[in-house]
Scaffold this active site. Structure first.
Site, PDB file in Angstrom:
ATOM      1  N   TYR A 113      -0.606   8.082  -1.315  1.00 32.52           N
ATOM      2  CA  TYR A 113      -0.329   6.887  -0.507  1.00 32.52           C
ATOM      3  C   TYR A 113      -1.368   5.820  -0.824  1.00 32.52           C
ATOM      4  O   TYR A 113      -2.569   6.101  -0.874  1.00 32.52           O
ATOM      5  CB  TYR A 113      -0.407   7.228   0.995  1.00 32.52           C
ATOM      6  CG  TYR A 113      -0.359   6.005   1.891  1.00 32.52           C
ATOM      7  CD1 TYR A 113       0.838   5.604   2.473  1.00 32.52           C
ATOM      8  CD2 TYR A 113      -1.504   5.236   2.134  1.00 32.52           C
ATOM      9  CE1 TYR A 113       0.893   4.465   3.278  1.00 32.52           C
ATOM     10  CE2 TYR A 113      -1.452   4.106   2.928  1.00 32.52           C
ATOM     11  CZ  TYR A 113      -0.255   3.723   3.497  1.00 32.52           C
ATOM     12  OH  TYR A 113      -0.203   2.603   4.281  1.00 32.52           O
ATOM     13  N   GLU A 168       2.370  -1.920   0.214  1.00 39.13           N
ATOM     14  CA  GLU A 168       2.234  -0.480   0.443  1.00 39.13           C
ATOM     15  C   GLU A 168       3.065   0.287  -0.571  1.00 39.13           C
ATOM     16  O   GLU A 168       4.212  -0.066  -0.828  1.00 39.13           O
ATOM     17  CB  GLU A 168       2.704  -0.135   1.860  1.00 39.13           C
ATOM     18  CG  GLU A 168       2.499   1.333   2.206  1.00 39.13           C
ATOM     19  CD  GLU A 168       3.156   1.697   3.543  1.00 39.13           C
ATOM     20  OE1 GLU A 168       2.444   1.780   4.551  1.00 39.13           O
ATOM     21  OE2 GLU A 168       4.376   1.900   3.560  1.00 39.13           O
TER      22      GLU A 168
END
Ligand code: GDP
Ligand code: MN
Length: 380
Positions: A101, A190
């Site tokens: 992530y 993101e």
């Protein structure tokens, strides 16, 4: 402005962040054609401006073009958390060895961009932050110094990435992501998951990209990515008329002048036991044109049962606002009850003008709290 995954990936690609080859499709037939062009297994991905598409059945693998067509038929029209799927991204399927992530956002408190990186990707990042906060590496970037190579190393070692091949690719992705964040005036970039293939190739398998609305004038190419069909009709109308409009989920429509007053109006409505349906900020204005525009936007929302018009006159004079309200009511029919509270510069004159005209459905109240109570009562 939130971008679709495929639009975010297009920006990623421009800044040198590796992504998989893909095509946009809006029908099962187009999905099939896309799969033929790409060749081999593909993944059919719902394009909606919300996360958690995988869990909601909006992401499916397809080995053949026929299967892609079928999966596309299943996903198109699906409602994912209130967002109906009208576009699909057909992408070459990736093999997954690991999921990381990576994101950059603004930390408004720190007044700096904040990187977050963890090797425990693929799942909800909120979950990682809760269950194993030590696994989530946070790093601030001084906007004047920009992103430095030592910061890339800190993020990579902090997340425990040991493979030299991965380290090198991730260092480059970090630098590119920062460049994309700054270069596009983003508020959020993101990548979840940042994927590692069995061959050790690192790439962005997903994208969440939010660009600052106030900077869109600098990025016409990004501004035109907006999908007006997906936005609520009120939002489209408000944007056209240059009215600040925010949709909420109660029943009192709110019009005020100035962000601070509007925010406290929301509080007072809550205090009076009601819930705002939406709000418009007239800013410094209050002329008939601005009032008509705002009333049009507010009343086009079906949830509105009453309207609270809250004005504090400073530079804006209440008598002018009162005339604006009357002109607006003369130009459009409004069935909702309107509660008006005028205070500040020329408030008495403004109230007198409204009292003299006393149009039906219009209630003038002396204080903000009285007006809020009245508006809440009328919304019931
Ligand atoms: P989200 O659910 O909206 O976050 O959508 P993502 O694009 O992140 O996809 C969700 C999950 O679907 C990923 O974490 C992967 O596990 C899976 N997925 C997406 N694309 C592929 C792919 O190309 N190959 C494989 N095997 N899985 C994929
Ligand atoms: Mn994702």
């Amino acid at each position: 402005m939130d971008l679709y995954e495929y639009q975010g990936k297009e920006l990623f690609r421009r800044f040198g962040i590796p992504v998989s080859e893909g095509r946009l499709a809006t029908t099962p037939h187009e999905a099939r054609a896309a799969a033929v062009e790409i060749g081999g297994p593909v993944v059919v991905k719902a394009q909606v401006l919300t996360g958690g598409r995988g869990k909601a059945g909006g992401i499916k693998l397809a080995d053949t073009p026929e299967e892609a067509e079928q999966r596309a038929g299943e996903i198109l029209g699906l409602d994912i958390r209130g967002h109906v799927v009208r576009r699909l991204w057909i992408e070459r399927a990736s093999e997954i060895a690991k999921e990381y992530y990576l994101s950059i956002t603004f930390d408004r408190g720190a007044k700096q961009p904040l990187f977050m990186f963890t090797a425990e990707g693929g799942v909800d990042i909120e979950q990682v932050a809760e269950d194993s906060p030590e696994a989530l590496v946070r790093l601030y970037v001084d906007p004047l110094e920009g992103f430095q190579p030592y910061q890339a190393r800190r993020l990579i070692y902090g997340a425990g990435i040991g493979d030299p091949g991965e380290q090198k690719q991730i260092a480059s992705i970090l630098e590119s992501l920062y460049a994309a964040f700054v270069g596009c005036d983003a508020m959020l970039c993101e990548i979840n998951p940042l994927l590692v293939t069995p061959d050790g190739e690192v790439k962005a398998l997903d994208s969440k990209f939010t660009v600052d609305d106030n900077a869109l004038y600098k990025h016409p190419d990004i501004a035109q990515m907006r999908d007006t069909a997906a936005a609520a009709p009120q939002e489209v109308l408000a944007r056209e008329k240059d009215v600040t409009y925010v949709k909420l989920d109660g029943s009192v429509g709110i019009l005020g002048n100035g962000a601070g007053l509007v925010m406290s109006t929301l509080d007072v409505i809550a205090l009076a036991g009601g819930r705002p349906a939406n709000f418009c900020d007239l800013g410094g204005g209050g002329d008939a044109e601005g009032v008509v525009d705002a009333l049009e936007v507010i009343t086009s929302d079906d949830q509105v049962r009453s309207i609270f018009f809250n004005i504090f006159g400073g530079i804006t004079r209440c008598d002018e606002v009162a005339r604006g309200i009357l002109q607006a009511l003369g130009r459009m029919t409004i069935e909702h009850p309107i509660v008006v509270r005028l205070d500040g510069t020329n408030a008495e004159e403004g109230r007198r003008i409204l009292a003299d005209a006393s149009p039906p459905n219009l209630h003038v109240e002396p204080t903000m709290l009285d007006a809020a109570r009245r508006a809440v009562e009328l919304a019931r």
